[in-house]
Design a protein around this motif. Structure first.
Motif, PDB file in Angstrom:
ATOM      1  N   MET A  19      83.290  14.945  15.895  1.00  0.00           N
ATOM      2  CA  MET A  19      83.693  14.990  17.291  1.00  0.00           C
ATOM      3  C   MET A  19      84.446  16.287  17.596  1.00  0.00           C
ATOM      4  O   MET A  19      84.288  16.840  18.650  1.00  0.00           O
ATOM      5  CB  MET A  19      84.559  13.789  17.621  1.00  0.00           C
ATOM      6  N   GLN A  20      85.239  16.773  16.667  1.00  0.00           N
ATOM      7  CA  GLN A  20      85.977  18.006  16.902  1.00  0.00           C
ATOM      8  C   GLN A  20      85.036  19.187  17.107  1.00  0.00           C
ATOM      9  O   GLN A  20      85.301  20.047  17.940  1.00  0.00           O
ATOM     10  CB  GLN A  20      86.920  18.267  15.743  1.00  0.00           C
ATOM     11  N   LEU A  21      83.924  19.221  16.392  1.00  0.00           N
ATOM     12  CA  LEU A  21      82.934  20.289  16.568  1.00  0.00           C
ATOM     13  C   LEU A  21      82.433  20.311  18.010  1.00  0.00           C
ATOM     14  O   LEU A  21      82.345  21.371  18.624  1.00  0.00           O
ATOM     15  CB  LEU A  21      81.770  20.100  15.605  1.00  0.00           C
ATOM     16  N   ALA A  22      82.122  19.153  18.556  1.00  0.00           N
ATOM     17  CA  ALA A  22      81.604  19.072  19.922  1.00  0.00           C
ATOM     18  C   ALA A  22      82.609  19.602  20.936  1.00  0.00           C
ATOM     19  O   ALA A  22      82.221  20.151  21.972  1.00  0.00           O
ATOM     20  CB  ALA A  22      81.239  17.629  20.259  1.00  0.00           C
ATOM     21  N   GLU A  23      83.880  19.469  20.650  1.00  0.00           N
ATOM     22  CA  GLU A  23      84.918  19.911  21.583  1.00  0.00           C
ATOM     23  C   GLU A  23      85.220  21.409  21.474  1.00  0.00           C
ATOM     24  O   GLU A  23      85.631  22.021  22.454  1.00  0.00           O
ATOM     25  CB  GLU A  23      86.209  19.117  21.332  1.00  0.00           C
ATOM     26  N   THR A  24      85.014  21.996  20.307  1.00  0.00           N
ATOM     27  CA  THR A  24      85.431  23.386  20.100  1.00  0.00           C
ATOM     28  C   THR A  24      84.283  24.391  20.093  1.00  0.00           C
ATOM     29  O   THR A  24      84.515  25.580  20.286  1.00  0.00           O
ATOM     30  CB  THR A  24      86.213  23.527  18.781  1.00  0.00           C
ATOM     31  N   LEU A  25      83.083  23.930  19.877  1.00  0.00           N
ATOM     32  CA  LEU A  25      81.929  24.815  19.789  1.00  0.00           C
ATOM     33  C   LEU A  25      81.646  25.497  21.126  1.00  0.00           C
ATOM     34  O   LEU A  25      81.664  24.860  22.174  1.00  0.00           O
ATOM     35  CB  LEU A  25      80.696  24.008  19.363  1.00  0.00           C
ATOM     36  N   GLY A  77      77.393  16.083  24.333  1.00  0.00           N
ATOM     37  CA  GLY A  77      77.145  14.647  24.196  1.00  0.00           C
ATOM     38  C   GLY A  77      76.211  14.341  23.043  1.00  0.00           C
ATOM     39  O   GLY A  77      76.409  13.363  22.303  1.00  0.00           O
ATOM     40  N   TYR A  78      75.194  15.179  22.859  1.00  0.00           N
ATOM     41  CA  TYR A  78      74.252  14.980  21.747  1.00  0.00           C
ATOM     42  C   TYR A  78      74.925  15.205  20.398  1.00  0.00           C
ATOM     43  O   TYR A  78      74.578  14.569  19.417  1.00  0.00           O
ATOM     44  CB  TYR A  78      73.051  15.908  21.891  1.00  0.00           C
ATOM     45  N   ILE A  79      75.873  16.122  20.340  1.00  0.00           N
ATOM     46  CA  ILE A  79      76.591  16.364  19.091  1.00  0.00           C
ATOM     47  C   ILE A  79      77.500  15.175  18.766  1.00  0.00           C
ATOM     48  O   ILE A  79      77.591  14.741  17.618  1.00  0.00           O
ATOM     49  CB  ILE A  79      77.404  17.673  19.160  1.00  0.00           C
ATOM     50  N   LYS A  80      78.148  14.644  19.772  1.00  0.00           N
ATOM     51  CA  LYS A  80      79.072  13.520  19.565  1.00  0.00           C
ATOM     52  C   LYS A  80      78.359  12.241  19.137  1.00  0.00           C
ATOM     53  O   LYS A  80      78.903  11.454  18.371  1.00  0.00           O
ATOM     54  CB  LYS A  80      79.854  13.246  20.851  1.00  0.00           C
ATOM     55  N   ASP A  81      77.164  12.015  19.636  1.00  0.00           N
ATOM     56  CA  ASP A  81      76.424  10.785  19.348  1.00  0.00           C
ATOM     57  C   ASP A  81      75.314  11.092  18.346  1.00  0.00           C
ATOM     58  O   ASP A  81      74.283  11.659  18.699  1.00  0.00           O
ATOM     59  CB  ASP A  81      75.834  10.224  20.643  1.00  0.00           C
ATOM     60  N   GLU A  82      75.521  10.711  17.096  1.00  0.00           N
ATOM     61  CA  GLU A  82      74.562  11.079  16.057  1.00  0.00           C
ATOM     62  C   GLU A  82      73.180  10.493  16.301  1.00  0.00           C
ATOM     63  O   GLU A  82      72.188  11.033  15.812  1.00  0.00           O
ATOM     64  CB  GLU A  82      75.066  10.708  14.669  1.00  0.00           C
ATOM     65  N   ASP A  83      73.069   9.431  17.082  1.00  0.00           N
ATOM     66  CA  ASP A  83      71.749   8.892  17.423  1.00  0.00           C
ATOM     67  C   ASP A  83      71.001   9.834  18.372  1.00  0.00           C
ATOM     68  O   ASP A  83      69.774   9.796  18.448  1.00  0.00           O
ATOM     69  CB  ASP A  83      71.872   7.515  18.070  1.00  0.00           C
TER      70      ASP A  83
END
Length: 104
Positions: free
Chosen positions: A1-7, A39-45
């Motif tokens: 989740m941190q990746l999705a916020e900082t990328l 959103g796609y990064i946060k949700d692994e599905d």
């Protein structure tokens, strides 16, 4: 989740032989961390949908590596053999090239 916020984004690059034999040309894959990508990064599905988002979001300049290879080929900057050898998916590259009216 941190990746999705900082990328901010990801740029992947490769140097390919020019079709005229003089030097190299840069091929790129570009992904920006838009709200959809985030959103796609946060949700692994939904992570597998990132590629589709790149292919469809040319407004922001995002594109897959294979899309850029097809463009470089259409502009006679690289040969079809060079494009195919470097492609992530040679089959998808072939479809992109033939759909745009060029011979494979």
């Amino acid at each position: 989740m941190q990746l999705a916020e900082t990328l901010v984004g990801i740029v992947s690059q490769r140097l390919l032989r020019r079709s005229d034999g003089v030097g190299r040309v840069l091929a790129l894959e570009i992904m920006l961390n838009t709200p959809l990508i985030q959103g796609y990064i946060k949700d692994e599905d939904k992570t597998p949908l990132i590629k589709d988002a790149l292919m469809e979001d040319d407004i922001r300049g995002m594109h897959t590596f294979d899309q850029h290879l097809a463009q470089l080929y259409r502009h006679n900057m690289i040969s079809i053999d060079e494009a195919t050898d470097a492609a992530t998916s040679p089959h998808e590259l072939k479809l992109m090239v033939t759909r745009s009216g060029y011979a494979y």
